[in-house]
Enzyme design. Sequence first.
Site, PDB file in Angstrom:
ATOM      1  N   SER A 172       0.755  -1.187  -0.141  1.00 53.00           N
ATOM      2  CA  SER A 172       0.027  -0.099   0.101  1.00 53.00           C
ATOM      3  C   SER A 172       0.780   1.377   0.135  1.00 53.00           C
ATOM      4  O   SER A 172       1.755   1.591  -0.858  1.00 53.00           O
ATOM      5  CB  SER A 172      -1.065   0.242   1.228  1.00 53.00           C
ATOM      6  N   THR A 173       0.808   1.950   0.809  1.00 52.88           N
ATOM      7  CA  THR A 173       1.478   3.350   0.888  1.00 52.88           C
ATOM      8  C   THR A 173       3.003   3.194   0.807  1.00 52.88           C
ATOM      9  O   THR A 173       3.710   2.206   1.649  1.00 52.88           O
ATOM     10  CB  THR A 173       1.258   4.225   2.329  1.00 52.88           C
ATOM     11  N   HIS A 198      -2.790  -0.939  -3.136  1.00 51.97           N
ATOM     12  CA  HIS A 198      -3.868  -0.222  -3.027  1.00 51.97           C
ATOM     13  C   HIS A 198      -3.662   1.295  -4.274  1.00 51.97           C
ATOM     14  O   HIS A 198      -2.552   1.630  -3.820  1.00 51.97           O
ATOM     15  CB  HIS A 198      -4.010   0.292  -1.825  1.00 51.97           C
ATOM     16  N   MET A 291      -0.025   1.154   5.152  1.00 52.97           N
ATOM     17  CA  MET A 291      -0.625   1.529   6.116  1.00 52.97           C
ATOM     18  C   MET A 291      -1.876   0.705   6.562  1.00 52.97           C
ATOM     19  O   MET A 291      -2.685   0.322   5.485  1.00 52.97           O
ATOM     20  CB  MET A 291      -1.272   2.922   6.085  1.00 52.97           C
ATOM     21  N   ASP A 294      -4.713  -4.266   6.382  1.00 56.46           N
ATOM     22  CA  ASP A 294      -4.959  -5.395   5.096  1.00 56.46           C
ATOM     23  C   ASP A 294      -3.765  -6.366   4.799  1.00 56.46           C
ATOM     24  O   ASP A 294      -3.006  -6.105   4.599  1.00 56.46           O
ATOM     25  CB  ASP A 294      -5.430  -4.315   3.797  1.00 56.46           C
TER      26      ASP A 294
END
Length: 359
Positions: A172-173, A198, A291, A294
């Site tokens: 993600s991030t 993401h 972050m 998930d």
Amino acid sequence: MAKIRVVVVDDSALIRSLLKEVIDTAGDMVCVATAPDPLIAREYIRELNPDVITLDVEMPKMDGLDFLARLMRLKPTPVLMISSLTEQGSEVALRALELGAVDFIAKPKMNIASKIDEYTDEIREKIRMASKAKVRSLIHDPISPSHTADAVLAKSSRPLLKSEKIIIVGSSTGGTEALKEFLMPMPPDAPAIMIAQHMPESFTKSFANRLNSLCRISVKEAEHGERVLPGHAYIAPGHSHLILGVSGANYVCELSQASPVNRHRPSVDVLFRSAANVAGRNAVGVILTGMGKDGAQGMLEMHQAGSHNFAQDEASCVVFGMPKEAIAVGGVHDIVPLKDMSQRVLAWIAANSSRALRI
């Protein structure tokens, strides 16, 4: 607790006013200054030393990307890009992430004053995340209990009887740069790789194309029903969950537009659970910077199904949330710095497979 101090940089007086209100009414953050262009922002940043900067791209006097590049060379600071990024502008967003921006939010295309409420929680959550992110020098809504992987994919205890290894990745991030570092060393005969990152749907195709131009393996946005082949990486499109499925004796990509899981579609948990169901001990799990949580439960299910799992270490993560959660629930075997991840994964596969890889 000290509030997160934010400087807003945007050439629109309306946007500056709206963002200031969103920030100042959050309770745990404060807008310490707003600037209409990077030259004025530069003085505020020197004087106020903010925790986070929100930055537009198209501005007078200096382009936002030029300013970002200079900032990351001279005074690395967490930056959240908030810009009118459309599908055509996805290359700009990816370039901003390459230059060191922590994340981005696309402004609504029309009626921003009436639509800002829809973005309030996302803006605040990403500012909080950015304030904790590790930046490098250049050289919320509660999760609904029903929105788990169970809502998309039931558990299974009968994986496909195959010996072919497959690498399953979630991020993600900070993941756009982490994935690039992970994929570029992969040899042309590497096992197939499936990725849930993401990312908005207008960005994933451009991201895949960019990686494809840099890597020795083929990288593409996943399509429903296509066969999963060695030497290829498949990135979940931003509009769908990516699921590892089977057709006869072959692995295939399946796409689902079921409800978001852990607030995300694509969800890492959904991809990981499908790997547990279908590949079992032939899967190798990798969870990278990001972050939230998930992927944690899905990685645990992969572990329980016999896969071997790797997590990026805290020191090399932009945000240590997702790896930390996967480690905490017991789903991870090895914790590895990002720079070593691809070689460690390939070495484990070589030691546990009859197939020799040309590294």
